[in-house]
Structures are given as structure tokens and as C-alpha cells.
Design a protein around this motif. Sequence first.
Motif, PDB file in Angstrom:
ATOM      1  N   THR A 147       0.999  -1.317   0.063  1.00 26.42           N
ATOM      2  CA  THR A 147      -0.018   0.053   0.056  1.00 26.42           C
ATOM      3  C   THR A 147       1.044   1.165  -0.036  1.00 26.42           C
ATOM      4  OG1 THR A 147      -0.093  -0.265   2.507  1.00 26.42           O
ATOM      5  CG2 THR A 147      -1.908  -0.979   1.142  1.00 26.42           C
ATOM      6  N   THR A 148       0.273   2.362  -0.321  1.00 22.44           N
ATOM      7  CA  THR A 148       0.919   3.675  -0.104  1.00 22.44           C
ATOM      8  C   THR A 148       0.151   4.657   0.762  1.00 22.44           C
ATOM      9  OG1 THR A 148       0.240   4.969  -2.342  1.00 22.44           O
ATOM     10  CG2 THR A 148       2.327   3.376  -2.430  1.00 22.44           C
ATOM     11  N   LEU A 149       0.746   5.532   1.292  1.00 25.95           N
ATOM     12  CA  LEU A 149       0.149   6.441   2.265  1.00 25.95           C
ATOM     13  C   LEU A 149      -0.585   7.648   1.771  1.00 25.95           C
ATOM     14  CD1 LEU A 149       2.797   5.926   5.077  1.00 25.95           C
ATOM     15  CD2 LEU A 149       0.811   4.504   4.648  1.00 25.95           C
ATOM     16  N   GLY A 150      -0.578   7.952   0.603  1.00 31.13           N
ATOM     17  CA  GLY A 150      -0.918   9.046  -0.228  1.00 31.13           C
ATOM     18  C   GLY A 150       0.334  10.162  -0.392  1.00 31.13           C
ATOM     19  N   ARG A 151       0.138  10.943  -1.385  1.00 28.32           N
ATOM     20  CA  ARG A 151       1.339  11.809  -1.625  1.00 28.32           C
ATOM     21  C   ARG A 151       2.069  12.716  -0.502  1.00 28.32           C
ATOM     22  NH1 ARG A 151       2.534  12.409  -6.854  1.00 28.32           N
ATOM     23  NH2 ARG A 151       4.562  12.728  -6.125  1.00 28.32           N
ATOM     24  N   GLY A 152       3.161  12.544  -0.342  1.00 28.78           N
ATOM     25  CA  GLY A 152       3.927  13.240   0.852  1.00 28.78           C
ATOM     26  C   GLY A 152       3.838  12.437   1.953  1.00 28.78           C
ATOM     27  N   GLY A 153       3.584  11.088   1.758  1.00 36.16           N
ATOM     28  CA  GLY A 153       3.364   9.967   2.903  1.00 36.16           C
ATOM     29  C   GLY A 153       4.658   9.606   3.940  1.00 36.16           C
ATOM     30  N   SER A 154       5.578  10.026   3.050  1.00 38.93           N
ATOM     31  CA  SER A 154       7.061   9.552   3.800  1.00 38.93           C
ATOM     32  C   SER A 154       7.271  10.581   5.098  1.00 38.93           C
ATOM     33  CB  SER A 154       8.290   9.332   3.023  1.00 38.93           C
ATOM     34  OG  SER A 154       8.496  10.598   2.312  1.00 38.93           O
ATOM     35  N   ASP A 155       6.634  11.650   5.237  1.00 38.47           N
ATOM     36  CA  ASP A 155       6.730  12.413   6.363  1.00 38.47           C
ATOM     37  C   ASP A 155       6.079  11.504   7.422  1.00 38.47           C
ATOM     38  OD1 ASP A 155       7.805  14.473   5.306  1.00 38.47           O
ATOM     39  OD2 ASP A 155       5.952  15.628   4.922  1.00 38.47           O
ATOM     40  N   THR A 156       4.763  11.079   7.033  1.00 37.68           N
ATOM     41  CA  THR A 156       3.746  10.148   8.310  1.00 37.68           C
ATOM     42  C   THR A 156       4.555   8.997   8.598  1.00 37.68           C
ATOM     43  OG1 THR A 156       2.139  11.324   7.182  1.00 37.68           O
ATOM     44  CG2 THR A 156       1.791   9.041   8.315  1.00 37.68           C
ATOM     45  N   THR A 157       5.405   8.247   7.531  1.00 38.11           N
ATOM     46  CA  THR A 157       6.015   7.003   7.923  1.00 38.11           C
ATOM     47  C   THR A 157       7.126   7.570   8.989  1.00 38.11           C
ATOM     48  OG1 THR A 157       6.002   6.454   5.703  1.00 38.11           O
ATOM     49  CG2 THR A 157       7.732   5.404   6.942  1.00 38.11           C
ATOM     50  N   ALA A 158       7.901   8.681   8.763  1.00 42.39           N
ATOM     51  CA  ALA A 158       9.111   8.864   9.859  1.00 42.39           C
ATOM     52  C   ALA A 158       8.235   9.317  11.148  1.00 42.39           C
ATOM     53  CB  ALA A 158       9.715  10.433   9.299  1.00 42.39           C
ATOM     54  N   VAL A 159       7.115   9.963  11.291  1.00 40.94           N
ATOM     55  CA  VAL A 159       6.692  10.395  12.698  1.00 40.94           C
ATOM     56  C   VAL A 159       6.151   9.088  13.126  1.00 40.94           C
ATOM     57  CG1 VAL A 159       4.789  11.529  13.839  1.00 40.94           C
ATOM     58  CG2 VAL A 159       5.982  12.803  11.896  1.00 40.94           C
ATOM     59  N   ALA A 160       5.361   8.097  12.536  1.00 35.67           N
ATOM     60  CA  ALA A 160       5.212   6.921  12.735  1.00 35.67           C
ATOM     61  C   ALA A 160       6.112   6.226  13.516  1.00 35.67           C
ATOM     62  CB  ALA A 160       4.202   6.332  11.901  1.00 35.67           C
ATOM     63  N   PHE A 161       7.065   6.064  12.758  1.00 40.66           N
ATOM     64  CA  PHE A 161       8.478   5.198  13.383  1.00 40.66           C
ATOM     65  C   PHE A 161       8.862   5.876  14.660  1.00 40.66           C
ATOM     66  CE2 PHE A 161      10.069   1.568  10.958  1.00 40.66           C
ATOM     67  CZ  PHE A 161       9.170   1.748   9.925  1.00 40.66           C
ATOM     68  N   ALA A 162       8.962   7.286  14.724  1.00 39.14           N
ATOM     69  CA  ALA A 162       9.499   7.958  15.892  1.00 39.14           C
ATOM     70  C   ALA A 162       8.540   7.574  16.987  1.00 39.14           C
ATOM     71  CB  ALA A 162       9.511   9.452  15.699  1.00 39.14           C
ATOM     72  N   ALA A 163       7.235   7.520  16.793  1.00 40.68           N
ATOM     73  CA  ALA A 163       6.155   7.352  17.844  1.00 40.68           C
ATOM     74  C   ALA A 163       6.560   5.835  18.213  1.00 40.68           C
ATOM     75  CB  ALA A 163       5.052   7.589  17.438  1.00 40.68           C
ATOM     76  N   ALA A 164       6.585   4.807  17.275  1.00 40.00           N
ATOM     77  CA  ALA A 164       6.490   3.291  17.698  1.00 40.00           C
ATOM     78  C   ALA A 164       7.958   3.322  18.367  1.00 40.00           C
ATOM     79  CB  ALA A 164       6.485   2.741  16.232  1.00 40.00           C
ATOM     80  N   PHE A 165       8.884   3.660  18.073  1.00 40.26           N
ATOM     81  CA  PHE A 165      10.167   3.171  18.703  1.00 40.26           C
ATOM     82  C   PHE A 165      10.700   4.439  19.798  1.00 40.26           C
ATOM     83  CE2 PHE A 165      12.365  -0.015  16.069  1.00 40.26           C
ATOM     84  CZ  PHE A 165      11.263  -0.008  15.238  1.00 40.26           C
TER      85      PHE A 165
END
Length: 412
Positions: A147-165
Motif C-alpha cells: 500500500t501507499t500512504l498518499g502523496r507526501g506520505g513519507s513524512d507520516t512514515t517518519a513520525v509513525a516510526f518515531a512514535a513506535a520506537f
Amino acid sequence: MPILVMKFGGTSVATIDRIQRAAKRVSLEVAKGYDVIVIVSAMAGKTNELVGWVGETSPLYDAREYDAVVSSGENVTAGLMALRLQEMDVPARSWQGWQVPVKTTSAHGSARIEAIPTDNILKKFAEGMRVAVVAGFQGVSPEGRITTLGRGGSDTTAVAFAAAFDAERCDIYTDVDGVYTTDPRLCEKARKLDRIAFEEMLELASLGAKVLQTRSVELAMRYKVKLRVLSSFEEPSDAAGTLVCDEEDIVESNVISGIAHSRDEAKMTLISVADRPGIAAAIFGPLAEAGVNVDMIVQNISEDGRTDMTFSCPTDQVLRAQTALEAARDAGHINFHDLDCDNGVAKVSAVGIGMRSHAGVAAKMFKVLAEERINIKVITTSEIKISVLIDRKYMELAVQALHDAFGLDKAA
Ligand code: ASP
Ligand code: MG
């Protein structure tokens, strides 16, 4: 070891040379003692090219295959970044979304992250890996498809990783050196902010300051992730960029933090609709179903049981809105005399948490616009924002006048 998330946007990994420079920055943080999770975008322009290829191949494409193609740009940069780090003797490994796995919904093209199990990557860190390079923007659905997260979505990947870790910070490297009081292209006095509150950033992001994907700011606010926006083209420094943080971490701020604008707005008015219970639902229901993003709404005063209803939406949705409203009329659900459409408006907004404790901000904003002889067509407010719809030709003037009047060129 403390974990740091570093995200590099498309312009920061646009060439092999730039990937090398980004890797250098990563190695500096590793040297400071961090285990680093690097989130990468595709090389600048790549995602657009992939989206174009999909459209050329299949105009009414299958969204699952769209994601299969469009997610691939990030795979390339993740692998190259890991290779570069290895060349610098930094133990690094790349991970595609499904390998982590970044678990998402199955809404292909705009999936939401549901969970990021940390065990795989933590195990590798424990074994001596220092950098996990993760392809941004992508995940895997419950059905096991990419799946992809919508344009510009790697910002969201980054924040989600920061929260998870539970990362110490999430640094977003981009091609601007931070968040500005307004668009520097419109106003030369625009000033870089050292800090901005999550809520203000959320308003600015959704109002068209394109630095961060809105969703990423929502996530950062919910999980209190310290987010820093900074340029990958400037010399590394601890004070660089803008910190997006909790309100409590901001000691002094102006009443207004920023002036945002959105250029391509349209104002539509249904003239003479019956003023009865349910009329707003009968109008805005079909618009929502047609996928029209209605923004401001004003119901005018009523006379003899009839009223005018005004709303704004992006100019490229006007046709869709017209079609939906006319269909609702033909079906007998609503009745109006005319549909007036003004395609030449823009929205200008003042945003600031200081508004909560200061009276008179709206009055001042209206006075400034009046002095410039700019007519206000629609007004909306929230606790920390005032937006006005004006003729597009006055947009720049309004932004500059408000920036001056609220003293945004000077720090508090
Ligand atoms: N490459 C994707 C895009 O261009 C995701 C991202 O860079 O944030 O939208
Ligand atoms: Mg971006």
C-alpha cells in the motif's frame, strides 16, 4: 542506545551525490551514539513519473497495482542509502515497508498506518546494526498487498516510526530551512520560526504550507513526537531548522505565528433555497458523496422562508460540485433559483495559539484589510485561526499587509 529518526525528502536524495551527503549526516548522528532509523523518499520527480506511467498504461487503473508501481521509487533510495552507509563503514541495512512490517489499512493510494512492530529492527540494533534505512510512503495491507500512504506520505512514515520506537526526535530534512511566518515567495519579510506548536503547524499544513504532510503533524501531536524541520543543504547545527513541539515548550510567541494562503479557491452560492430543517444536509450530503472538499460555509439571512447558501471549495472541484447540486435539484431534493460561481478567490488566514488569550485579533485583521481596500467575501474562525476569502488578485497584498501589521518579521 537512544534512537533518532531522520527523514530525507525527494530533493535531499535526488542524486547519488546528495544521497552521499545525506549519508554523511546520518554518520554524524551515529558517531554521537544514536541508533538511527532513516526514512527515505523517492528521488525528486520519481513518484510523479511513476504516477504518470500508471495513468498512461491504464487510465482507470487498479489501485493495488498503482501502489505496486508507485511505491517502488522509495525502494531504490533505501537500498542506495544503505549501500552508501556501508561504504562509510556504518553497519546499515535497508527495509521495505512489508519487511518491517508497516501494517496499514487496505485503502490503496491513501492507506493509514495501523501498527509498526518494533521487534525485527530492535533485534538488528541489538546485534550491532546502527542504521535501519526504511522506504517511506509504503506499507502492507491485511491482505498482504503493498500500500501507499498518499502523496507526501513519507513524512507520516517518519513520525509513525518515531512514535513506535519512542525516538528522541524526528528530523525531517527537506529543501527549505524550516517553517516560515509566511510564504517567502510572497513576502520578503517572511521569517523562519525557531519553534511552532503542533496545533499551529496543523493549521498551516492544512492551509497549504506544504512543508509537512498534514497527517504527519496529527500523528506527532497525538504521540508528542518532537519534530524538527530542517534543510539538508545547510551545515549541520543543533539550532538549525524549526522545532514543531508542544505548546508548553514554547516560552514566548507572537499572538499570531503565521499567515497562510491558499490560491485556488472558488466561492459558490446557491441563490434562494428554501430555509427549512434539513436543507444544509440536503445540499452538503450530495457534495460530500461527490468528493467535494467543502471548506467555508455561510448561510445568509432568510427572507420569506428562502435564503442563500455560500460555500468554498478548490477550483478544480467546481465542476463536480455543480454536477452534484444540479443532480440533487433534478431529483427534487433541493430547489434553488441560481448557482453563482466565483472562480477567482483566494483564502488568507492568520494562525496563532496566542489568539486564545488575546481579544481583538479578528478586528485588527479586518481593519488592516479595510485599509488596503480589500473586500472580504467570507469569514470563518476557529480557536486559533481566522480565515477570509478575498479576490485572488489581492492575495499577495493581504499577506504582506497582515504580516506587517502583526509584526511577524520580528521575534516575540
Ligand atoms: N515519494 C512520495 C511522494 O512524492 C512520498 C514522499 O516523498 O513523501 O509523494
Ligand atoms: Mg514532502
